[in-house]
Design a protein around this motif. Sequence first.
Motif, PDB file in Angstrom:
ATOM      1  N   GLY A  83       0.811  -1.212   0.000  1.00 17.20           N
ATOM      2  CA  GLY A  83       0.000   0.000   0.000  1.00 17.20           C
ATOM      3  C   GLY A  83       0.845   1.262   0.000  1.00 17.20           C
ATOM      4  N   VAL A  84       1.923   1.254   0.770  1.00 13.89           N
ATOM      5  CA  VAL A  84       2.823   2.413   0.807  1.00 13.89           C
ATOM      6  C   VAL A  84       3.474   2.616  -0.557  1.00 13.89           C
ATOM      7  CG1 VAL A  84       4.957   3.306   1.827  1.00 13.89           C
ATOM      8  CG2 VAL A  84       3.209   2.306   3.295  1.00 13.89           C
ATOM      9  N   MET A  85       3.875   1.534  -1.214  1.00 17.10           N
ATOM     10  CA  MET A  85       4.457   1.653  -2.553  1.00 17.10           C
ATOM     11  C   MET A  85       3.456   2.266  -3.532  1.00 17.10           C
ATOM     12  SD  MET A  85       6.455  -1.910  -3.081  1.00 17.10           S
ATOM     13  CE  MET A  85       7.941  -2.337  -2.211  1.00 17.10           C
ATOM     14  N   GLU A  86       2.212   1.824  -3.464  1.00 19.10           N
ATOM     15  CA  GLU A  86       1.180   2.384  -4.333  1.00 19.10           C
ATOM     16  C   GLU A  86       0.967   3.870  -4.042  1.00 19.10           C
ATOM     17  OE1 GLU A  86      -0.720   1.148  -6.847  1.00 19.10           O
ATOM     18  OE2 GLU A  86       0.335  -0.763  -6.808  1.00 19.10           O
ATOM     19  N   MET A  87       0.960   4.237  -2.765  1.00 21.01           N
ATOM     20  CA  MET A  87       0.786   5.650  -2.412  1.00 21.01           C
ATOM     21  C   MET A  87       1.958   6.489  -2.885  1.00 21.01           C
ATOM     22  SD  MET A  87      -1.114   5.753   1.280  1.00 21.01           S
ATOM     23  CE  MET A  87       0.097   4.824   2.181  1.00 21.01           C
ATOM     24  N   LEU A  88       3.167   5.946  -2.803  1.00 20.65           N
ATOM     25  CA  LEU A  88       4.337   6.692  -3.262  1.00 20.65           C
ATOM     26  C   LEU A  88       4.264   6.974  -4.766  1.00 20.65           C
ATOM     27  CD1 LEU A  88       7.221   5.051  -1.232  1.00 20.65           C
ATOM     28  CD2 LEU A  88       6.731   7.490  -1.365  1.00 20.65           C
ATOM     29  N   VAL A  89       3.875   5.979  -5.541  1.00 18.98           N
ATOM     30  CA  VAL A  89       3.766   6.180  -6.981  1.00 18.98           C
ATOM     31  C   VAL A  89       2.667   7.201  -7.291  1.00 18.98           C
ATOM     32  CG1 VAL A  89       3.175   5.064  -9.172  1.00 18.98           C
ATOM     33  CG2 VAL A  89       4.712   3.928  -7.577  1.00 18.98           C
ATOM     34  N   GLY A  90       1.546   7.109  -6.589  1.00 21.12           N
ATOM     35  CA  GLY A  90       0.452   8.050  -6.813  1.00 21.12           C
ATOM     36  C   GLY A  90       0.810   9.470  -6.426  1.00 21.12           C
ATOM     37  N   LYS A  91       1.457   9.619  -5.280  1.00 21.10           N
ATOM     38  CA  LYS A  91       1.855  10.956  -4.846  1.00 21.10           C
ATOM     39  C   LYS A  91       2.922  11.552  -5.759  1.00 21.10           C
ATOM     40  CE  LYS A  91       0.608  10.776   0.004  1.00 21.10           C
ATOM     41  NZ  LYS A  91      -0.053  12.049   0.224  1.00 21.10           N
ATOM     42  N   LYS A  92       3.785  10.724  -6.298  1.00 20.71           N
ATOM     43  CA  LYS A  92       4.796  11.206  -7.238  1.00 20.71           C
ATOM     44  C   LYS A  92       4.120  11.768  -8.491  1.00 20.71           C
ATOM     45  CE  LYS A  92       8.841  11.293  -9.425  1.00 20.71           C
ATOM     46  NZ  LYS A  92      10.075  11.868  -9.036  1.00 20.71           N
ATOM     47  N   LYS A  93       3.087  11.080  -8.983  1.00 19.55           N
ATOM     48  CA  LYS A  93       2.381  11.537 -10.174  1.00 19.55           C
ATOM     49  C   LYS A  93       1.632  12.843  -9.909  1.00 19.55           C
ATOM     50  CE  LYS A  93       1.877   7.111 -12.439  1.00 19.55           C
ATOM     51  NZ  LYS A  93       0.979   6.097 -12.973  1.00 19.55           N
ATOM     52  N   ARG A  94       1.157  13.041  -8.673  1.00 17.81           N
ATOM     53  CA  ARG A  94       0.424  14.259  -8.325  1.00 17.81           C
ATOM     54  C   ARG A  94       1.327  15.348  -7.743  1.00 17.81           C
ATOM     55  NH1 ARG A  94      -2.822  10.129  -6.264  1.00 17.81           N
ATOM     56  NH2 ARG A  94      -2.146  10.603  -4.155  1.00 17.81           N
ATOM     57  N   ASN A  95       2.625  15.090  -7.687  1.00 19.92           N
ATOM     58  CA  ASN A  95       3.607  16.038  -7.143  1.00 19.92           C
ATOM     59  C   ASN A  95       3.292  16.450  -5.702  1.00 19.92           C
ATOM     60  OD1 ASN A  95       5.239  16.129  -9.448  1.00 19.92           O
ATOM     61  ND2 ASN A  95       3.862  17.594 -10.407  1.00 19.92           N
ATOM     62  N   GLU A  96       2.911  15.487  -4.881  1.00 15.94           N
ATOM     63  CA  GLU A  96       2.652  15.725  -3.469  1.00 15.94           C
ATOM     64  C   GLU A  96       3.863  15.301  -2.659  1.00 15.94           C
ATOM     65  OE1 GLU A  96      -0.919  13.652  -2.451  1.00 15.94           O
ATOM     66  OE2 GLU A  96      -2.128  14.793  -3.867  1.00 15.94           O
ATOM     67  N   GLN A 133       6.253  13.332  -0.170  1.00 17.02           N
ATOM     68  CA  GLN A 133       6.250  11.899   0.124  1.00 17.02           C
ATOM     69  C   GLN A 133       7.411  11.445   0.990  1.00 17.02           C
ATOM     70  OE1 GLN A 133       5.966  11.246  -3.951  1.00 17.02           O
ATOM     71  NE2 GLN A 133       7.563  12.745  -4.106  1.00 17.02           N
ATOM     72  N   ALA A 134       8.069  12.358   1.678  1.00 18.03           N
ATOM     73  CA  ALA A 134       9.253  12.002   2.464  1.00 18.03           C
ATOM     74  C   ALA A 134       8.926  10.992   3.566  1.00 18.03           C
ATOM     75  CB  ALA A 134       9.880  13.260   3.071  1.00 18.03           C
ATOM     76  N   MET A 135       7.836  11.188   4.278  1.00 22.82           N
ATOM     77  CA  MET A 135       7.487  10.265   5.370  1.00 22.82           C
ATOM     78  C   MET A 135       7.120   8.882   4.841  1.00 22.82           C
ATOM     79  SD  MET A 135       8.169  11.732   8.099  1.00 22.82           S
ATOM     80  CE  MET A 135       7.533  10.513   9.212  1.00 22.82           C
ATOM     81  N   ALA A 172       8.816   5.300   5.861  1.00 17.08           N
ATOM     82  CA  ALA A 172       8.007   4.136   6.239  1.00 17.08           C
ATOM     83  C   ALA A 172       8.293   2.948   5.330  1.00 17.08           C
ATOM     84  CB  ALA A 172       6.522   4.499   6.184  1.00 17.08           C
ATOM     85  N   CYS A 173       8.419   3.187   4.041  1.00 17.56           N
ATOM     86  CA  CYS A 173       8.677   2.111   3.085  1.00 17.56           C
ATOM     87  C   CYS A 173      10.015   1.433   3.355  1.00 17.56           C
ATOM     88  CB  CYS A 173       8.631   2.668   1.664  1.00 17.56           C
ATOM     89  SG  CYS A 173       8.756   1.420   0.376  1.00 17.56           S
ATOM     90  N   ILE A 174      11.043   2.227   3.578  1.00 25.54           N
ATOM     91  CA  ILE A 174      12.378   1.660   3.819  1.00 25.54           C
ATOM     92  C   ILE A 174      12.415   0.882   5.129  1.00 25.54           C
ATOM     93  CG2 ILE A 174      14.773   2.284   4.304  1.00 25.54           C
ATOM     94  CD1 ILE A 174      14.346   4.568   2.211  1.00 25.54           C
ATOM     95  N   ILE A 175      11.816   1.433   6.177  1.00 30.25           N
ATOM     96  CA  ILE A 175      11.802   0.738   7.474  1.00 30.25           C
ATOM     97  C   ILE A 175      11.006  -0.560   7.368  1.00 30.25           C
ATOM     98  CG2 ILE A 175      10.943   0.861   9.848  1.00 30.25           C
ATOM     99  CD1 ILE A 175      11.737   3.839   9.793  1.00 30.25           C
ATOM    100  N   LEU A 176       9.842  -0.504   6.744  1.00 29.73           N
ATOM    101  CA  LEU A 176       9.021  -1.707   6.601  1.00 29.73           C
ATOM    102  C   LEU A 176       9.718  -2.772   5.767  1.00 29.73           C
ATOM    103  CD1 LEU A 176       5.487  -0.154   6.093  1.00 29.73           C
ATOM    104  CD2 LEU A 176       6.239  -1.543   8.019  1.00 29.73           C
TER     105      LEU A 176
END
Length: 106
Positions: free
Chosen positions: A68-81, A83-85, A89-93
């Motif tokens: 889910g975090v990976m999907e959110m990262l790709v989506g936020k990248k496309k919307r230029n939002e 995404q640092a946090m 979270a992705c790296i720690i998980l």
Amino acid sequence: MLEAHQGSWFLLVLFFLVSYFLPKQKITLMLQRLFAVIMIISGVGMLFSYGFPLEFIFKGVLAVIVIGVMEMLVGKKKRNEPQAMLWVACIILLAVIILTGYGVIF
């Protein structure tokens, strides 16, 4: 089953990185989702074969969250939002999942 699971994890992360850094194309995002499904199916199969040990159930829950975090990262990248946090979270998980899978923790 273990080799399919490990290979699908590797390809999932690889396609995620390609999808993130090359957001204009769509094929790797579809492949990322395909390997997420393969990873989940092989993980559930391994859970059945191992008799549902608690640490692997924990790993499975974390795996679904990291997908889910990976999907959110790709989506936020496309919307230029921002995404640092999510990256933290992705790296720690991912680190916890890999260490759990190889028996370093638990």
